[in-house]
Write a protein that holds these residues in place. Sequence first.
Motif, short mmCIF file in Angstrom:
data_model
loop_
_atom_site.label_atom_id
_atom_site.label_comp_id
_atom_site.label_asym_id
_atom_site.label_seq_id
_atom_site.Cartn_x
_atom_site.Cartn_y
_atom_site.Cartn_z
N GLN A 1 0.84 -1.19 0.00
CA GLN A 1 0.00 0.00 0.00
C GLN A 1 0.88 1.24 0.00
O GLN A 1 1.78 1.37 0.81
CB GLN A 1 -0.91 0.01 1.23
N VAL A 2 0.59 2.15 -0.90
CA VAL A 2 1.38 3.37 -1.02
C VAL A 2 0.92 4.39 0.01
O VAL A 2 -0.28 4.62 0.19
CB VAL A 2 1.25 3.97 -2.42
N GLN A 3 1.89 4.99 0.68
CA GLN A 3 1.61 6.06 1.63
C GLN A 3 2.62 7.17 1.47
O GLN A 3 3.81 6.91 1.29
CB GLN A 3 1.65 5.54 3.07
N LEU A 4 2.14 8.40 1.56
CA LEU A 4 3.00 9.57 1.61
C LEU A 4 2.66 10.31 2.90
O LEU A 4 1.51 10.70 3.10
CB LEU A 4 2.75 10.49 0.42
N VAL A 5 3.65 10.51 3.74
CA VAL A 5 3.42 11.13 5.03
C VAL A 5 4.29 12.38 5.15
O VAL A 5 5.52 12.29 5.18
CB VAL A 5 3.71 10.17 6.19
N GLU A 6 3.63 13.54 5.21
CA GLU A 6 4.34 14.80 5.33
C GLU A 6 4.58 15.16 6.80
O GLU A 6 3.80 14.77 7.67
CB GLU A 6 3.57 15.95 4.68
N SER A 7 5.61 15.93 7.02
CA SER A 7 5.88 16.47 8.36
C SER A 7 6.70 17.75 8.19
O SER A 7 7.25 18.01 7.12
CB SER A 7 6.64 15.46 9.21
N GLY A 8 6.77 18.52 9.27
CA GLY A 8 7.62 19.71 9.27
C GLY A 8 6.90 21.03 9.15
O GLY A 8 7.54 22.08 9.21
N GLY A 9 5.60 21.02 8.99
CA GLY A 9 4.88 22.27 8.91
C GLY A 9 4.81 22.96 10.26
O GLY A 9 5.21 22.39 11.28
N GLY A 10 4.30 24.19 10.25
CA GLY A 10 4.18 24.90 11.52
C GLY A 10 4.01 26.39 11.29
O GLY A 10 3.70 26.83 10.18
N LEU A 11 4.20 27.13 12.36
CA LEU A 11 4.05 28.59 12.34
C LEU A 11 5.44 29.22 12.39
O LEU A 11 6.27 28.85 13.23
CB LEU A 11 3.23 29.04 13.56
N VAL A 12 5.68 30.17 11.50
CA VAL A 12 6.98 30.83 11.45
C VAL A 12 6.76 32.29 11.09
O VAL A 12 5.78 32.64 10.42
CB VAL A 12 7.89 30.14 10.42
N GLN A 13 7.66 33.14 11.53
CA GLN A 13 7.57 34.55 11.18
C GLN A 13 8.11 34.78 9.77
O GLN A 13 8.94 34.02 9.27
CB GLN A 13 8.37 35.39 12.18
N ALA A 14 7.64 35.84 9.16
CA ALA A 14 8.13 36.21 7.83
C ALA A 14 9.65 36.34 7.85
O ALA A 14 10.21 36.90 8.80
CB ALA A 14 7.49 37.51 7.38
N GLY A 15 10.27 35.81 6.82
CA GLY A 15 11.73 35.81 6.75
C GLY A 15 12.36 34.55 7.30
O GLY A 15 13.57 34.33 7.10
N GLY A 16 11.57 33.75 7.99
CA GLY A 16 12.09 32.53 8.59
C GLY A 16 12.14 31.37 7.62
O GLY A 16 11.85 31.52 6.42
N SER A 17 12.49 30.19 8.16
CA SER A 17 12.65 28.99 7.34
C SER A 17 11.93 27.81 7.97
O SER A 17 11.76 27.75 9.19
CB SER A 17 14.13 28.65 7.19
N LEU A 18 11.53 26.89 7.12
CA LEU A 18 10.98 25.61 7.53
C LEU A 18 11.45 24.55 6.54
O LEU A 18 11.70 24.87 5.37
CB LEU A 18 9.45 25.63 7.53
N ARG A 19 11.54 23.32 7.00
CA ARG A 19 11.84 22.21 6.10
C ARG A 19 10.74 21.17 6.21
O ARG A 19 10.49 20.63 7.29
CB ARG A 19 13.19 21.57 6.39
N LEU A 20 10.11 20.91 5.09
CA LEU A 20 9.08 19.87 5.02
C LEU A 20 9.71 18.57 4.56
O LEU A 20 10.63 18.57 3.74
CB LEU A 20 7.97 20.27 4.05
N SER A 21 9.18 17.48 5.09
CA SER A 21 9.62 16.15 4.68
C SER A 21 8.41 15.34 4.23
O SER A 21 7.30 15.54 4.74
CB SER A 21 10.30 15.41 5.84
N CYS A 22 8.64 14.45 3.30
CA CYS A 22 7.59 13.55 2.83
C CYS A 22 8.19 12.16 2.68
O CYS A 22 9.02 11.94 1.79
CB CYS A 22 7.02 14.03 1.51
N ALA A 23 7.78 11.27 3.56
CA ALA A 23 8.29 9.90 3.54
C ALA A 23 7.33 9.03 2.75
O ALA A 23 6.13 8.96 3.07
CB ALA A 23 8.45 9.38 4.95
N ALA A 24 7.83 8.38 1.72
CA ALA A 24 7.01 7.50 0.89
C ALA A 24 7.26 6.05 1.24
O ALA A 24 8.37 5.66 1.59
CB ALA A 24 7.34 7.74 -0.58
#
Length: 122
Positions: A1-24
Amino acid sequence: QVQLVESGGGLVQAGGSLRLSCAASGRTFSKMGWFRQAPGKEREFVAAITWSGGLTYYSDSVKGRFIISRDNVKNTVYLQMNSLRPEDTAVYYCAASPNSWLYTQATAYNFWGQGTQVTVSS
């Protein structure tokens, strides 16, 4: 069974950084991408990458700020988001397909994750 699971979202101030991940899981994919959907707007293409990682595609709105990469050993794709702006606020979706064409079209992707919220405050 195929699954894609994202993580890494959230709240950040303008100018900041985030890294999203997607494990398949369940299989490997020729192309993987990220799309986003803001309230009241259609889902839009953000970035995509080929199996080898040798080719990447970006929307004009994120080019120069976001970087897509993948680790084929871990079957995971990443989206490094820098210099975030309030207009980047959206639910971000990981997508994948065994086909290797139409990288920027949502209809060309067969599998989707559940989405992760990214909120950028001004």
